[in-house]
Scaffold this motif. Structure first.
Motif, PDB file in Angstrom:
ATOM      1  N   HIS A 162      -5.144  -6.204   0.997  1.00  0.00           N
ATOM      2  CA  HIS A 162      -4.142  -7.160   0.628  1.00  0.00           C
ATOM      3  C   HIS A 162      -2.992  -7.017   0.839  1.00  0.00           C
ATOM      4  CE1 HIS A 162      -8.437  -6.370  -1.726  1.00  0.00           C
ATOM      5  NE2 HIS A 162      -8.241  -7.648  -1.307  1.00  0.00           N
ATOM      6  N   LYS A 163      -2.500  -7.855   1.551  1.00  0.00           N
ATOM      7  CA  LYS A 163      -1.277  -7.252   1.813  1.00  0.00           C
ATOM      8  C   LYS A 163       0.269  -7.111   0.712  1.00  0.00           C
ATOM      9  CE  LYS A 163      -2.721  -7.037   6.294  1.00  0.00           C
ATOM     10  NZ  LYS A 163      -2.837  -5.798   6.721  1.00  0.00           N
ATOM     11  N   ASP A 164      -0.150  -8.269  -0.075  1.00  0.00           N
ATOM     12  CA  ASP A 164       0.700  -8.373  -0.772  1.00  0.00           C
ATOM     13  C   ASP A 164       1.227  -7.103  -1.804  1.00  0.00           C
ATOM     14  OD1 ASP A 164      -1.406  -8.983  -1.862  1.00  0.00           O
ATOM     15  OD2 ASP A 164      -0.781  -9.768  -3.749  1.00  0.00           O
ATOM     16  N   VAL A 165      -0.556  -6.233  -1.634  1.00  0.00           N
ATOM     17  CA  VAL A 165      -0.275  -5.143  -2.496  1.00  0.00           C
ATOM     18  C   VAL A 165       0.497  -3.907  -2.447  1.00  0.00           C
ATOM     19  CG1 VAL A 165      -1.963  -3.189  -3.817  1.00  0.00           C
ATOM     20  CG2 VAL A 165      -1.945  -5.879  -3.949  1.00  0.00           C
ATOM     21  N   PHE A 166       1.109  -3.139  -2.852  1.00  0.00           N
ATOM     22  CA  PHE A 166       1.821  -1.631  -2.107  1.00  0.00           C
ATOM     23  C   PHE A 166       1.413  -0.939  -3.121  1.00  0.00           C
ATOM     24  CE2 PHE A 166       5.773   0.780  -3.578  1.00  0.00           C
ATOM     25  CZ  PHE A 166       6.095   1.079  -1.910  1.00  0.00           C
ATOM     26  N   MET A 167       1.138   0.498  -2.565  1.00  0.00           N
ATOM     27  CA  MET A 167       0.494   1.774  -2.815  1.00  0.00           C
ATOM     28  C   MET A 167       1.357   3.224  -3.176  1.00  0.00           C
ATOM     29  SD  MET A 167      -3.582   0.890  -1.716  1.00  0.00           S
ATOM     30  CE  MET A 167      -2.747   0.642  -0.506  1.00  0.00           C
ATOM     31  N   GLY A 168       1.519   3.992  -3.446  1.00  0.00           N
ATOM     32  CA  GLY A 168       2.654   4.788  -3.180  1.00  0.00           C
ATOM     33  C   GLY A 168       1.972   5.866  -4.353  1.00  0.00           C
ATOM     34  N   GLU A 169       2.461   7.164  -3.825  1.00  0.00           N
ATOM     35  CA  GLU A 169       2.224   8.139  -4.502  1.00  0.00           C
ATOM     36  C   GLU A 169       3.737   8.292  -5.370  1.00  0.00           C
ATOM     37  OE1 GLU A 169       0.498  11.496  -3.700  1.00  0.00           O
ATOM     38  OE2 GLU A 169      -0.832  10.407  -2.312  1.00  0.00           O
ATOM     39  N   PHE A 170       3.405   9.428  -6.338  1.00  0.00           N
ATOM     40  CA  PHE A 170       4.831   9.210  -7.249  1.00  0.00           C
ATOM     41  C   PHE A 170       6.419  10.249  -6.323  1.00  0.00           C
ATOM     42  CE2 PHE A 170       7.788  10.624 -10.062  1.00  0.00           C
ATOM     43  CZ  PHE A 170       7.741  10.011 -10.885  1.00  0.00           C
ATOM     44  N   PRO A 171       7.915   9.199  -5.529  1.00  0.00           N
ATOM     45  CA  PRO A 171       8.251   9.638  -4.971  1.00  0.00           C
ATOM     46  C   PRO A 171       8.815  10.920  -4.728  1.00  0.00           C
ATOM     47  CG  PRO A 171       8.791   8.475  -6.694  1.00  0.00           C
ATOM     48  CD  PRO A 171       7.930   8.401  -7.496  1.00  0.00           C
ATOM     49  N   ASP A 172       9.184  11.324  -3.710  1.00  0.00           N
ATOM     50  CA  ASP A 172       9.758  12.228  -3.506  1.00  0.00           C
ATOM     51  C   ASP A 172      11.380  12.014  -4.154  1.00  0.00           C
ATOM     52  OD1 ASP A 172       8.992  15.204  -2.426  1.00  0.00           O
ATOM     53  OD2 ASP A 172      10.625  14.451  -2.042  1.00  0.00           O
ATOM     54  N   GLU A 173      12.176  12.553  -3.907  1.00  0.00           N
ATOM     55  CA  GLU A 173      12.835  12.418  -4.808  1.00  0.00           C
ATOM     56  C   GLU A 173      14.082  12.504  -2.756  1.00  0.00           C
ATOM     57  OE1 GLU A 173      16.172  11.264  -6.779  1.00  0.00           O
ATOM     58  OE2 GLU A 173      14.458  12.333  -7.547  1.00  0.00           O
ATOM     59  N   GLU A 174      13.730  13.765  -2.307  1.00  0.00           N
ATOM     60  CA  GLU A 174      14.276  12.680  -0.564  1.00  0.00           C
ATOM     61  C   GLU A 174      13.561  11.791   0.293  1.00  0.00           C
ATOM     62  OE1 GLU A 174      13.305  16.332   2.006  1.00  0.00           O
ATOM     63  OE2 GLU A 174      14.604  17.882   0.959  1.00  0.00           O
ATOM     64  N   LEU A 175      12.941  11.407  -0.690  1.00  0.00           N
ATOM     65  CA  LEU A 175      12.290  10.414   0.815  1.00  0.00           C
ATOM     66  C   LEU A 175      13.268   9.308  -0.459  1.00  0.00           C
ATOM     67  CD1 LEU A 175       8.711  10.921   1.587  1.00  0.00           C
ATOM     68  CD2 LEU A 175      10.514  10.753   2.792  1.00  0.00           C
ATOM     69  N   LEU A 176      13.457   9.434  -1.294  1.00  0.00           N
ATOM     70  CA  LEU A 176      14.259   8.102  -2.053  1.00  0.00           C
ATOM     71  C   LEU A 176      15.468   7.680  -1.409  1.00  0.00           C
ATOM     72  CD1 LEU A 176      13.225   8.315  -6.260  1.00  0.00           C
ATOM     73  CD2 LEU A 176      12.905   6.092  -4.686  1.00  0.00           C
ATOM     74  N   VAL A 177      16.320   9.335  -1.618  1.00  0.00           N
ATOM     75  CA  VAL A 177      17.946   9.446  -0.842  1.00  0.00           C
ATOM     76  C   VAL A 177      17.738   8.304   1.033  1.00  0.00           C
ATOM     77  CG1 VAL A 177      18.918  10.574  -0.018  1.00  0.00           C
ATOM     78  CG2 VAL A 177      18.176  11.128  -2.369  1.00  0.00           C
ATOM     79  N   GLU A 178      16.050   8.675   1.121  1.00  0.00           N
ATOM     80  CA  GLU A 178      16.744   8.479   2.604  1.00  0.00           C
ATOM     81  C   GLU A 178      15.909   6.934   2.595  1.00  0.00           C
ATOM     82  OE1 GLU A 178      16.836   9.783   4.773  1.00  0.00           O
ATOM     83  OE2 GLU A 178      16.101   8.146   6.564  1.00  0.00           O
ATOM     84  N   ALA A 179      15.697   6.251   1.388  1.00  0.00           N
ATOM     85  CA  ALA A 179      15.270   4.484   1.219  1.00  0.00           C
ATOM     86  C   ALA A 179      16.397   3.922   0.573  1.00  0.00           C
ATOM     87  CB  ALA A 179      13.997   4.691  -0.348  1.00  0.00           C
ATOM     88  N   TYR A 180      17.183   5.294   0.214  1.00  0.00           N
ATOM     89  CA  TYR A 180      18.235   4.016  -0.083  1.00  0.00           C
ATOM     90  C   TYR A 180      19.446   4.106   0.573  1.00  0.00           C
ATOM     91  CZ  TYR A 180      17.395   5.806  -5.344  1.00  0.00           C
ATOM     92  OH  TYR A 180      15.949   6.279  -6.503  1.00  0.00           O
TER      93      TYR A 180
END
Ligand SMILES: [Zn+2]
Length: 101
Positions: free
Chosen positions: A34-52
């Protein structure tokens, strides 16, 4: 149309883009079936900073175009929101294959 409603529609329109940034930062993935389904674990703060950082770089390069009512901050908030609300398992797959084990 009211400003609040317009803002909501703009956020909805950017959800897929926010998910792509989250995937690039290793914060989640799409279901293979299901290509429109996004899954993830609760975010790690460092990975969020990386995403920003990824988001800001893409905005600067023009790869991401923010809608008129959305600031960079609004967009990074949206990334955090989509990751925090993402299911760990694909709900479509769970519905198809059941959870009776
Ligand atoms: Zn699935």
């Amino acid at each position: 149309m009211g400003a609040a409603k317009e803002m909501m529609l703009q956020r909805e329109g950017m959800t897929g883009v926010a998910e792509e940034v989250a995937i690039a930062a290793d914060l989640g993935e799409r279901c293979e079936m299901h290509k429109d389904v996004f899954m993830g674990e609760f975010p790690d703060e460092e990975l969020l900073v990386e995403a920003y950082k990824i988001a800001n770089a893409r905005i600067t390069k023009g790869e991401i175009e923010l809608p008129s009512m959305m600031s960079r901050r609004d967009f990074t908030d949206l990334i955090k929101e989509v990751v925090e609300q993402a299911p760990v398992f694909c709900p479509e797959c769970e519905r198809l294959f059941g959870k009776d084990d």
